[in-house]
Design a protein around this motif. Structure first.
Motif, short mmCIF file in Angstrom:
data_model
loop_
_atom_site.label_atom_id
_atom_site.label_comp_id
_atom_site.label_asym_id
_atom_site.label_seq_id
_atom_site.Cartn_x
_atom_site.Cartn_y
_atom_site.Cartn_z
N TYR A 183 -7.29 -3.45 1.65
CA TYR A 183 -7.08 -4.78 2.21
C TYR A 183 -8.61 -5.09 2.71
O TYR A 183 -8.86 -5.99 3.52
CB TYR A 183 -6.32 -4.94 3.30
N LEU A 215 5.74 2.96 16.23
CA LEU A 215 4.90 3.95 15.15
C LEU A 215 3.64 4.37 15.83
O LEU A 215 2.40 4.05 15.02
CB LEU A 215 4.86 3.35 13.86
N ASN A 245 1.03 -1.17 0.08
CA ASN A 245 -0.15 -0.01 0.11
C ASN A 245 0.97 1.19 -0.02
O ASN A 245 2.10 0.95 -0.16
CB ASN A 245 -1.07 -0.06 1.46
N ALA A 289 8.94 -1.35 13.54
CA ALA A 289 9.46 -1.46 12.26
C ALA A 289 8.59 -1.83 11.33
O ALA A 289 8.93 -1.49 10.03
CB ALA A 289 10.76 -2.70 12.39
N ILE A 330 5.75 -1.29 8.93
CA ILE A 330 5.04 0.21 8.66
C ILE A 330 3.65 -0.15 8.01
O ILE A 330 2.88 0.50 7.49
CB ILE A 330 5.87 0.99 7.37
N CYS A 341 2.34 -2.25 5.60
CA CYS A 341 2.03 -1.89 4.32
C CYS A 341 1.41 -3.21 3.63
O CYS A 341 0.82 -3.26 2.69
CB CYS A 341 3.46 -1.94 3.44
N GLY A 342 1.58 -4.48 4.35
CA GLY A 342 0.71 -5.64 3.99
C GLY A 342 1.07 -6.43 3.03
O GLY A 342 0.45 -7.17 2.42
N ILE A 343 2.50 -6.29 2.58
CA ILE A 343 3.13 -6.81 1.62
C ILE A 343 3.15 -8.58 1.86
O ILE A 343 2.86 -9.17 1.13
CB ILE A 343 4.60 -6.39 1.15
N ASN A 394 10.00 -10.09 0.81
CA ASN A 394 9.53 -8.58 0.35
C ASN A 394 9.09 -7.56 1.47
O ASN A 394 9.01 -6.26 1.05
CB ASN A 394 8.32 -8.83 -0.64
N PRO A 417 9.76 -4.79 3.49
CA PRO A 417 10.61 -3.50 3.03
C PRO A 417 11.40 -3.04 4.06
O PRO A 417 12.44 -2.30 4.08
CB PRO A 417 9.78 -2.50 2.45
N THR A 418 11.13 -3.39 5.45
CA THR A 418 11.86 -2.85 6.55
C THR A 418 12.42 -3.88 7.54
O THR A 418 13.28 -3.74 8.55
CB THR A 418 10.90 -2.16 7.45
N ASN A 419 12.46 -5.29 7.16
CA ASN A 419 12.88 -6.20 8.27
C ASN A 419 12.26 -6.22 9.42
O ASN A 419 12.82 -6.83 10.38
CB ASN A 419 14.41 -5.69 8.56
N THR A 462 14.80 -0.46 2.63
CA THR A 462 14.08 0.55 3.17
C THR A 462 14.73 1.78 2.68
O THR A 462 13.75 2.83 2.24
CB THR A 462 14.21 0.24 4.62
N TRP A 507 5.68 -2.52 -3.55
CA TRP A 507 7.04 -3.10 -4.61
C TRP A 507 6.19 -2.64 -5.92
O TRP A 507 5.18 -2.89 -6.13
CB TRP A 507 7.21 -4.39 -4.71
N HIS A 553 14.57 -10.88 7.89
CA HIS A 553 15.04 -11.53 6.60
C HIS A 553 16.19 -12.40 6.96
O HIS A 553 16.48 -13.31 5.84
CB HIS A 553 15.69 -10.46 5.53
N MET A 602 14.16 2.76 15.71
CA MET A 602 14.58 1.45 15.13
C MET A 602 15.49 1.71 13.97
O MET A 602 15.18 2.29 12.90
CB MET A 602 13.10 0.84 14.23
#
Lengths: 312, 311
Positions: A174, A157, A54, B60, B62, B64-66, B111, B113-115, A87, A59, B119, A80
């Motif tokens: 979603y 966050l 999102n 950590a 974010i 994004c739901g990837i 995928n 993106p922020t660990n 990132t 990606w 990973h 963090m």
């Protein structure tokens, strides 16, 4: 010519330019906003993976990472630092794009909340609601700082727990839950009943950050025909940030200021271009050198405003 | 007049500033308090494999739901706004309705993106999403004496993460219970056992490790482990323990058997070969008819019997 009464808003432009001419940028923006949401949903529904994730992180074509700078700043504030090279690349891509195109283009062309707040502004005009709570437009910068302080204090966050922009966008992508709908309704009612352009132009810290990112942007709203301006004030009515317009219009002309909107608060929504029956406005592409010289012009704009205040 | 106006301007400016800063601070305070209260995930929600410790994860991820998109079994969801959920927008799954299938390539991680999903986790058996606990022994039908073993059989690490331990069925007096036992050194918390539990409400549940596990005092040293590490006693040289047993009877503390003194010729450990075990039910040379006696639940009887025979 006199100030156009609110019921007559946009009629001139319709007569002079036809429907497409009077709504071109608005239509393009709606298409873009819906298309972006569509591209995020096309993956899970149709297996077409153009955008995955999102707006917080995604990606593009499963190869180009994009990370929202606001969440990244909150990550840093929360302490963090165990993030990836991906990132940083993702943030850099997003920042570079908006720095080049115009930071708050995010607000007008990408952010789904814009559809809600535009609807509220429209409903305000239709219902003739004129009263508006006085909220400082600086609130958003304070809230931006506040969000980072809360991230630092709680180590997470924290603002993302309540950020209406990310909640509404996420729920759209979603699956719309009750919560997303409630938040959307809340924003709509806030803008409709409490403050005109309340959320996007006064409170939202994401818009604040994008305005900072976009201070050297190359895409600007220019006013090549400002001498044609007939003071109908329609652009002031539709502009989400009307305070940025005077230096680009007749007042700016008298001051010898450049014929364009120099403030980084401009969302490049193009409503002023659409609504003006005299074609005073047009999008303009500055070269990078010229764009970076926008800074002193900005301060000139501020002086101008101060003088205006004194005069009034 | 002009000076007065300036004063008024400054005053208004200060009031407005105070109003803005005050409002924002109040908002920030509310968000902060909300964030503090939402720090722990409610126990029925499980983070995806590789998720950092909750505290780090919340700084950590974010949202994004990837990972949700990359899960081939579509078990992951993003939390909605609300205090009975994990932090807004963060990914979770519920084992009872959709457990982690433990894909070998862990597609939800690469995928990220922020660990926030680590990973460096390459082996799904090293994931620790939670810990399965057979929490209700009153309804688990294995404890009621039925053959079930469903949780044991669906476990991807069957025989390691869940083993079956046999216990006598005291109720019937002649059957065995096949008790599933979870081992925390192998259980990944995938929740397949919880999903498969045949009860109306599951007797085996994946819990967050903070709820499922105790934690030994950090100063504790387990004597036998320290001894094994060193290869011998840490204090005094090993010495056979002296039991206060009746005369003529010896006890082998390694095998746990009792012997007649005259048959335990040399070292106690070796005596198992030649010596005759007195305790009932241990292997060794088949007992003579005189040694056979009806089963008794009093261990003293066994000891006494050996004593009488020795005399």
């Amino acid at each position: 010519m006199a100030v156009t009464p609110i019921e007559q808003l946009g009629k001139d432009a319709l007569r002079a330019k036809g429907f497409v001419g009077a709504y071109k940028w608005l239509i393009l923006r709606r298409i873009t906003q819906v298309a972006i949401i569509g591209l995020f949903i096309a993956g899970p529904i149709g297996g077409i993976w153009i955008l995955k994730g999102n707006l917080a992180g995604s990606w593009l074509f499963e190869t180009v990472p994009m990370v929202e700078p606001f969440v990244f700043l909150q990550m840093l504030a929360a302490g963090m630092f165990g993030f990836l090279a991906t990132t940083v690349v993702g943030v850099a891509i997003v920042v570079a794009f908006y720095a080049l195109v115009g930071g708050r283009a995010y607000c007008a062309w990408v952010c789904p909340v814009n559809i809600i707040t535009d609807a509220a502004a429209w409903a305000r005009r239709k219902l003739g609601i004129t009263q508006s709570a006085k909220i400082s437009p600086q609130t958003r910068y304070w809230l931006l700082a506040g969000a980072l302080v809360v991230a630092a204090v709680t180590g997470q966050l924290a603002y993302e727990l309540v950020n209406p922009v990310s909640i509404i966008h996420r729920e759209l992508i979603y699956g719309m839950g009750a919560a997303g709908g409630l938040v959307a309704a809340g924003i709509f009612l806030f803008d409709l009943l409490i403050a005109k352009h309340g959320w996007c132009s006064h409170v939202c810290p994401m818009g604040a950050l994008y305005s900072i990112i976009g201070s050297v942007a190359t895409v600007r709203v220019a006013t090549p025909n400002r001498s044609q301006c007939d003071d109908c004030m329609e652009c002031f009515e539709v502009c989400p940030e009307p305070k940025i317009l005077p230096p680009a219009l007749k007042q700016g002309m008298r001051q010898g200021l450049p014929a364009r909107v120099t403030s980084s608060l401009c969302t490049r929504c193009g409503r002023c271009i659409d609504i003006c029956s005299k074609d005073v406005f047009a999008f303009d592409l500055l070269t990078l050198g010229k764009a970076s010289s926008a800074k002193p012009e900005d301060s000139a704009g501020k002086e101008e405003k101060r003088e205006l205040k004194k005069a009034s | 007049m002009a000076g007065n106006g300036k004063k008024m301007d400054r005053r208004r400016f200060l009031i407005n500033l105070a109003r803005t800063v005050g409002g924002v601070s109040l908002l920030a305070l509310g968000v902060g308090i909300h964030a503090r209260s939402a720090k722990a995930v409610p126990p029925e929600y499980i983070r995806p494999p590789g998720a950092l410790d909750e505290e780090k994860f919340l700084s950590a991820c974010i949202r994004c739901g990837i990972c949700v998109r990359d899960c081939p079994y579509d078990i992951l969801k993003l939390a909605e706004l609300g205090s009975d959920h994990p932090a807004t927008g963060t990914p979770y799954f519920v084992a009872r309705t959709g457990p982690c299938e433990m894909c070998e390539d862990i597609p939800c991680i690469p995928n990220c993106p922020t660990n926030a999903l680590d990973h460096s986790l390459k082996d799904i058996t090293k994931a620790r999403m939670g810990l399965a606990v057979l929490i209700d022994q009153e309804t688990c039908i294995a404890f009621l004496g039925l053959r079930c073993e469903v949780c044991y059989n669906v476990c991807p690490l069957r025989g390691k993460a869940i083993t079956l331990e046999f216990q006598p069925n005291k109720r019937s007096g002649r059957h065995a219970l096949f008790i599933p036992v979870v081992h925390s050194d192998h259980c990944t918390g995938c929740g397949l056992c919880e999903k498969a539990c045949i009860l109306e409400r599951e007797a085996i549940k994946v819990l967050p490790i903070r709820l499922a596990k105790g934690e030994l005092g950090h100063h504790y040293r387990l004597g036998w482990k320290e001894k094994a590490k060193r290869g011998g006693s840490l204090v005094n040289p090993d010495k056979p323990h002296e039991f206060n047993l009746p005369e003529g009877v010896k006890y082998d503390y390694e095998t746990g058997r009792v012997y007649r003194a005259e048959e335990a010729v040399d070292k106690l450990g070796k005596s198992t070969r030649g010596g005759k075990a007195l305790k009932e039910g241990v292997q060794g040379p088949s007992p003579t008819p005189s040694e056979k006696m009806p089963g008794t639940s009093n261990p003293l009887d066994v000891l006494n019997r050996g004593l009488q025979e020795a005399k």
